[in-house]
Enzyme design. Structure first.
Site, short mmCIF file in Angstrom:
data_model
loop_
_atom_site.label_atom_id
_atom_site.label_comp_id
_atom_site.label_asym_id
_atom_site.label_seq_id
_atom_site.Cartn_x
_atom_site.Cartn_y
_atom_site.Cartn_z
N GLU A 48 0.84 -1.21 0.00
CA GLU A 48 0.00 0.00 0.00
C GLU A 48 0.87 1.26 0.00
O GLU A 48 1.87 1.33 0.74
CB GLU A 48 -0.85 -0.02 1.27
N LYS A 117 -9.15 2.71 -2.40
CA LYS A 117 -9.45 2.08 -1.11
C LYS A 117 -10.83 2.51 -0.63
O LYS A 117 -11.14 3.71 -0.57
CB LYS A 117 -8.38 2.49 -0.10
N CYS A 153 -5.47 -3.14 2.42
CA CYS A 153 -5.45 -3.15 3.90
C CYS A 153 -6.83 -3.22 4.55
O CYS A 153 -7.45 -4.26 4.53
CB CYS A 153 -4.64 -1.96 4.38
#
Lengths: 288, 273
Positions: A48, A117, A153
Site C-alpha cells: 500500500e 481504497k 489493507c
C-alpha cells in the site's frame, strides 16, 4: 482457463518507501521490478502507498499522481510493465481533485484497473478519513492470468469486499497493505501480524481462491511495519511467507490448476446461494 | 488475569530496528544518553549498543554531590561491560549557584533544576559527539507524569516509552543488564533516600496492572474497582494521568490563521526521509 498461463511466478516486493519522496521510491520500484523480471516473475506486487510511504498526513496532497501516460512517474511504470505485470500503491488524485489511497494494476504498457481504497480506517492510531476520499466501488478484472481482484489493507478487514470480488469472478485476490505492528505479548509475533495472516488464510480456504498479500516493512515516526507477506493457495495452505520486518523480494510460483482440484473437492463457489444473500440483504436493509 | 509478559526477542528486534532507522534516516549513526545507574537508562543503553555498536554510543554520568556513590559505580560497571564511550560531568557546581540563590528553594525545585541541567549537558555533548540524545522514559512514568518537563523528558527518540516498568525489568534481564541494577529500588536520585515508589505511594507492580487495564484494555475506572483495585488508588492514578497530560503534548498554539501548526499543518516527523 484455456489459453491462460497455468503456472505463474509472483514477486512480493516487501520493502520500505522513503516518506513523501516519489522520485526515490520510483527508482526503488524500477530496481525491484528489474530484479523480479530477471528471476522470471510474471507479476510483482508492491505494498500500500509504495510510491509515497504511509504516514503522509498533509504530504498526501503533494505526492498525488494521475495514472496516465503523461505522468512522468507512471510513464516509467508503464514502460516497465511491458516485461512484467505490476501492482503499485500510490495517492490517486482524480479529475475533481479528490485524493484516494489507490492500487494500480499495470500490464503491457497500460492500466488494467485502479482500485481506490473503500474502507479508510479513522480510529485509534489511524487517520486516513481525514486526508483521503473513500473509494466507492469494488470490481474484479481480467488479466493474462485470469480474473483477479485488488484490495488495500482495511478493505479486507471487512469480509464483504473479498466476498464481492469472489462473486465477481476473481480467482486470485491481490492484497496490499501498510500494516503497523501492534499487540506485543509473549508470542514471537505481534498480534496484528497473526490476525492478518489468519484472515488471509481464511479467505483462501473459504473462497477456494489464491490470496496474495504484500505488506510494507520499516518505520515511520514511531510505527513499525511488520512485513510477513504471504501467498495462500485455494486449500488455505501457505505457499510462501516472507520474514517479518526484513526488506525482501519474495518470489513463489503458483499453479492455477489448483483451482480445478480444490473446487472439484470442495464446491463452495458452485454452492454459494447468492439469491439467498441478496434476498436477506434486501430484507435487512429494508430495500424491498 | 493481568499478564504483562512480553516476548523479549521480538521486543529487542523492533526496538533496535527503531533506534537504528530513526537515527540513520536523519543522517546520524550515534547516540548519547545520561546513565544514572538505574534500570531505564541501562535498558536504553544496552538497546542502543545492540542497534548501533558500542563505538557509536556515549554514556554520560552526571552526578550531583548528594548522588549515592553506588549508582555511579553501577553505571561504570555497565560502561566497562559494554565498552561504550563515557564521560563524567559533575553537575554540582553548575546547579548549586541557582539552588542557593533562593531561601525558599524546595527539594522538588532543586530536583527539577538538576534534571534540566542534565538535559543541557546532554544536548551540549550531542554536538561534539555528533549524536542524538536517547530518551530513557518508560510508559509508566510517562502516563503518571513522573518526570521533569524539558528535563529528563527531553530526547530525540523514546525507545522504551511503550513499555511499562514491569516490562522494562523483563527486557533488562534479557539484555544482560546487571542484576543489582535490576533489583535496586527505582529512584530519580534527586535527593538522598528518594525512591519513586516511596514518593508515589504505590509500587510499579501494582500501578502497571491498573494502567494496563485503564489504558491498553480501555477499562472504565469503575470497572477497575470491580476488578479488585482500591477505589482511592484508581482515582489517584486517574488524577495523575489527567493532571500531567500537559507533559505528553506540545504546548497549544493560539489559532489565528487559516493554517496553524498542530491543527491543520500536519506532517510526520519523518517527512522526506
Amino acid at each position: 482457463m484455456i489459453g491462460v498461463m497455468m503456472k505463474i511466478k509472483i514477486a512480493l516486493a516487501q520493502f520500505n518507501s522513503k516518506l513523501g519522496d516519489v522520485k526515490a521510491n520510483l527508482e526503488k520500484h524500477l530496481e525491484l521490478i528489474e530484479e523480479a523480471h530477471k528471476q522470471n516473475a510474471d507479476l510483482i506486487i508492491f505494498p500500500e502507498l509504495s510510491l509515497t510511504g504511509y504516514v503522509l498526513q498533509d504530504l498526501a496532497y503533494n505526492v498525488a499522481l494521475r495514472p496516465h501516460q503523461e505522468d512522468p512517474v507512471f510513464n516509467e511504470l508503464f514502460k516497465a510493465s511491458k516485461d512484467i505485470d505490476l501492482v503499485v500503491g500510490f495517492v490517486h488524485e482524480d479529475r475533481r481533485h479528490r485524493f484516494y489511497i489507490a492500487a494500480a494494476y499495470l500490464s503491457e504498457g497500460k492500466t488494467s484497473h485502479i482500485h481506490n481504497k473503500v474502507y479508510l480506517p479513522t480510529y485509534g492510531m489511524f487517520d486516513e478519513g481525514r486526508f483521503f476520499a473513500e473509494g466507492d466501488s469494488v470490481r474484479a478484472f481480467d488479466t493474462k492470468f485470469g480474473r483477479v481482484g485488488m484490495l488495500i489493507c482495511e478493505d479486507f478487514w471487512h469480509a464483504s469486499l473479498p466476498y464481492l470480488l469472489w462473486l465477481d469472478g476473481a480467482d486470485i485476490l491481490l492484497f496490499s497493505s501498510a500494516s503497523p505492528g501492534r499487540g506485543l505479548g509473549e508470542s514471537p509475533r505481534l498480534s496484528s501480524s497473526i490476525w492478518v495472516e489468519h484472515t488471509n488464510r481464511a479467505y483462501a480456504g473459504l473462497f477456494t481462491n489464491f490470496v496474495v498479500h504484500a505488506n510494507k516493512v520499516g518505520y515511520e515516526d514511531g510505527l513499525n511495519f511488520w512485513g510477513g507477506s504471504t501467498i495462500f493457495n485455494p486449500n488455505g495452505e501457505l505457499v510462501i511467507r516472507a520474514p517479518d520486518f526484513e526488506s525482501t523480494l519474495a518470489i513463489a510460483e503458483i499453479d492455477l490448476n489448483q483451482l480445478h482440484r480444490s473446487r472439484a473437492r470442495l464446491p463452495l463457489l458452485r454452492d454459494e446461494r447468492t439469491n439467498v444473500v441478496l434476498r436477506e440483504l434486501e430484507r435487512i436493509l429494508g430495500v424491498k | 488475569m493481568i499478564d504483562l509478559s512480553i516476548n523479549t526477542d521480538l521486543t529487542i528486534k523492533i526496538l533496535t530496528g527503531f533506534i537504528k532507522t530513526e537515527l540513520n534516516r536523519v543522517g546520524f549513526n550515534k547516540t548519547l544518553m545520561g546513565l544514572s545507574g538505574g534500570i531505564d537508562s541501562a535498558v536504553s543503553l544496552y538497546l542502543s549498543v545492540r542497534a548501533l555498536g558500542h563505538e557509536n554510543v556515549l554514556a554520560v554520568r552526571m552526578p550531583y554531590k548528594a548522588s549515592p556513590p553506588d549508582t555511579l559505580e553501577d553505571a561504570q560497571t555497565m560502561i566497562d561491560d559494554l565498552g561504550v564511550q563515557s564521560l563524567t560531568v559533575e553537575i554540582t557546581e553548575m546547579v548549586d549557584p541557582l539552588i542557593d540563590l533562593y531561601e525558599d528553594m524546595t527539594k522538588l525545585r532543586a530536583g527539577n533544576i538538576m534534571a534540566r541541567m542534565r538535559m543541557i549537558v546532554l544536548y551540549d555533548q550531542s554536538v561534539p559527539f555528533k549524536g542524538l540524545v536517547m530518551g530513557t522514559s518508560n510508559k509508566t512514568e510517562m502516563l503518571l507524569g513522573y518526570s521533569t518537563i524539558f528535563g529528563d523528558s527531553a530526547a530525540a527518540l523514546q525507545p522504551i516509552g511503550d513499555l511499562y516498568k514491569t516490562q522494562v525489568r523483563q527486557l533488562a534481564k534479557a539484555l544482560g543488564v546487571p542484576d543489582n541494577v535490576i533489583q535496586k529500588a527505582p529512584s530519580a536520585d534527586l535527593w538522598a533516600g528518594q525512591t519513586d515508589e516511596g514518593e508515589l505511594g504505590f509500587t510499579y507492580a501494582e500501578v502497571d496492572k491498573l494502567l494496563y487495564l485503564l489504558v491498553d484494555q480501555r477499562y472504565r475506572p469503575e470497572a477497575c474497582v470491580e476488578e479488585g483495585f482500591d477505589k482511592a488508588f484508581v482515582e489517584r492514578v486517574m488524577g495523575l494521568m489527567r493532571r500531567n497530560h500537559f507533559k505528553r503534548v506540545m504546548p497549544p498554539i493560539a489559532k489565528l490563521s487559516q493554517r496553524t501548526i498542530g491543527y491543520d499543518f500536519l506532517y510526520p516527523r519523518d517527512w522526506g526521509t
